[in-house]
Design an enzyme around this catalytic site. Structure first.
Site, PDB file in Angstrom:
ATOM      1  N   CYS A  87       0.868  -1.170   0.000  1.00 43.91           N
ATOM      2  CA  CYS A  87       0.000   0.000   0.000  1.00 43.91           C
ATOM      3  C   CYS A  87       0.903   1.217   0.000  1.00 43.91           C
ATOM      4  CB  CYS A  87      -0.920  -0.008   1.220  1.00 43.91           C
ATOM      5  SG  CYS A  87      -1.986   1.455   1.331  1.00 43.91           S
ATOM      6  N   GLU A 138      -4.091   0.799  -5.419  1.00 40.40           N
ATOM      7  CA  GLU A 138      -3.212  -0.283  -5.840  1.00 40.40           C
ATOM      8  C   GLU A 138      -3.087  -0.211  -7.360  1.00 40.40           C
ATOM      9  OE1 GLU A 138      -1.487  -1.820  -3.853  1.00 40.40           O
ATOM     10  OE2 GLU A 138      -2.548  -2.159  -1.967  1.00 40.40           O
TER      11      GLU A 138
END
Length: 215
Positions: free
Chosen positions: A2, A107
């Site tokens: 992340c 993402e």
């Protein structure tokens, strides 16, 4: 991993969720952010001396045993599967877990020029908690630096087609259990919170435009 998230929730809506005094001056300087990047300051909710606190920390964990922070590697993520084994994270895992408010995270799928960003969020855009760790580094001159990282885990059914990792999300109502320092059986009892979370009520939206230039 992340490596980007967003926090666009107005402070008036976010403050009751934090449930603790805000850092001095935050109400004046707070601004919603479409992208929070590594190395930038971010909001964190932590527990210290038995009290909940809201703090500003740099994204990129600096272990307290580092001698020179200038050239030190600062991890933005820690793997849930090995967080209790790695020297950089073991102490924070036991005693310094935190919650990072967010209302979406990014993402990237694909490779090379075909990489494409996706925004993952709750349907409706409500805020949620990223599970994190924090550290306080103290220099020889007494200077202090507080930093944090985001825990990651295996992807759920929503994220699996996009990326091989995703952030740990701490469910509402379990904030105190997550932040309280603990060890032994109590610490092991937190393991289920780091497993892939239920994707019901979440969505993944493909992004484009300027966001792609900031990867």
């Amino acid at each position: 991993m992340c490596g980007r998230f967003c926090l666009t929730t107005p402070l008036a809506t976010l403050a009751p969720r934090l449930g603790a005094p805000l850092p001095p001056g935050l109400a004046h300087h707070y601004a919603p952010r479409i992208q929070v990047r590594p190395g930038e300051p971010l909001l964190a909710l932590r527990q210290e001396h038995g009290r909940d606190e809201v703090a500003l920390m740099l994204w990129g964990l600096l272990p307290d045993w580092v001698k020179d922070p200038a050239g030190a590697n600062r991890s933005i993520n820690a793997r849930a599967e090995t967080v209790d084994q790695k020297p950089s994270f073991r102490g924070a895992w036991r005693h310094r877990r935190c919650l990072l408010p967010a209302d979406g995270f990014y993402e990237w799928s694909g490779a090379g020029a075909g990489r494409r960003p996706w925004l993952i969020r709750r349907q409706g855009g409500a805020p949620f908690w990223l599970g994190g760790l924090w550290e306080r580094w103290i220099g020889a001159d007494g200077s202090e630096l507080e930093s944090c990282c985001v825990l990651t885990t295996a992807p759920n059914a929503l994220l699996a087609p996009i990326h091989q990792r995703m952030p740990v999300i701490i469910p509402d109502g379990l904030e105190q259990a997550w932040m309280a320092p603990c060890d032994g059986p109590e610490l092991r009892a937190l393991a289920p919170l780091m497993e892939p979370w239920d994707p019901a009520g979440w969505e993944a939206r493909p992004q484009g435009g300027p966001l792609e230039l900031t990867v």
